[in-house]
Design an enzyme around this catalytic site. Sequence first.
Site: not given
Ligand code: C5P
Length: 287
Positions: A8, A135
């Site tokens: 994406k 995501d």
């Molecule tokens: O959930 P994902 O693996 O995509 O996110 C990785 C890191 O990015 C999370 O642990 C967090 O530190 C940060 N994050 C965030 N806010 C979001 C998505 C991700 O702070 N909405």
Amino acid sequence: MKIKSYAKINLTLDVLGVRADGYHQLSMIMHSVGLYDEITLLPNSDDGIALTANLPFLPTDRKNHAYKAAELFYQETGLSQCGISIHINKKIPVCAGLAGGSSNAAAVLRGMNQLYHTNLSTEQLCQIGLKIGADVPYCITGGTALAGGIGEELTPLPPLPKMPILLAKPACGLSTPAVFQQWDRLEQPVHPDTKAMISALEDGRKQQIGRLLCNSLEQPAFAYLQERGYHNQMPMLKEAMLRYGAYGSLMSGSGTTVYGLFPSRKQAYEAMKKLRKKVKFIVLTTT
Ligand code: C5P
């Protein structure tokens, strides 16, 4: 079973604030692109999950979102004494802001739901997916969507008009948490005009869409690289894509892929030829 796991891009990414748990409240317009990984799922009689990949540096345990997806699927459905072999043929670059890992997890959840005839609804799959990453719910539905919350509140949107998309990724990758932490320190964050982008999508106005591309994480990503003295190729890529005629160019997600939306395949191809020697990864795809 073979499944395509699509990448994406973000047409917009707005950071609205920080939640008590440290996650960031987002509003982003996501769009699937033609670049995909191939996932092969093969149920077997062994008890357990065996993951392999074409890239030797990819983790093959719980650290891989695809492995975690299979594990959670078995837990949530109560299926026991089942085993599965998962092979990932990776074509989406990693640490790229293209949701490659999240898309793999989504593909495994959708695929296992079919293989085991478990009939979980999209909503149930999204609930499992959110435990893996913010995501993943979007990747389960794919297409064009406005994602709110931390990425899990999804509203479908009209797709981009068909157009060539050039994806270019410099050698260096960026850690998502590090970029969000850098955003926390910004004095004047940039915000996209999400409403205007939705209306441009509804009317299919390509030039306007190009002008409105905006990612609140671009500024902190550039600052992060600059503070550490890393060579940042992203501004050069953006500038070059615009020079070669792109309607607009933007960093996707938390980086480091930069994409350009082009009026014609010929222009996108010319840009790719010129930039090919300068970046680690470059591919011409479409919406
Ligand atoms: O959930 P994902 O693996 O995509 O996110 C990785 C890191 O990015 C999370 O642990 C967090 O530190 C940060 N994050 C965030 N806010 C979001 C998505 C991700 O702070 N909405």
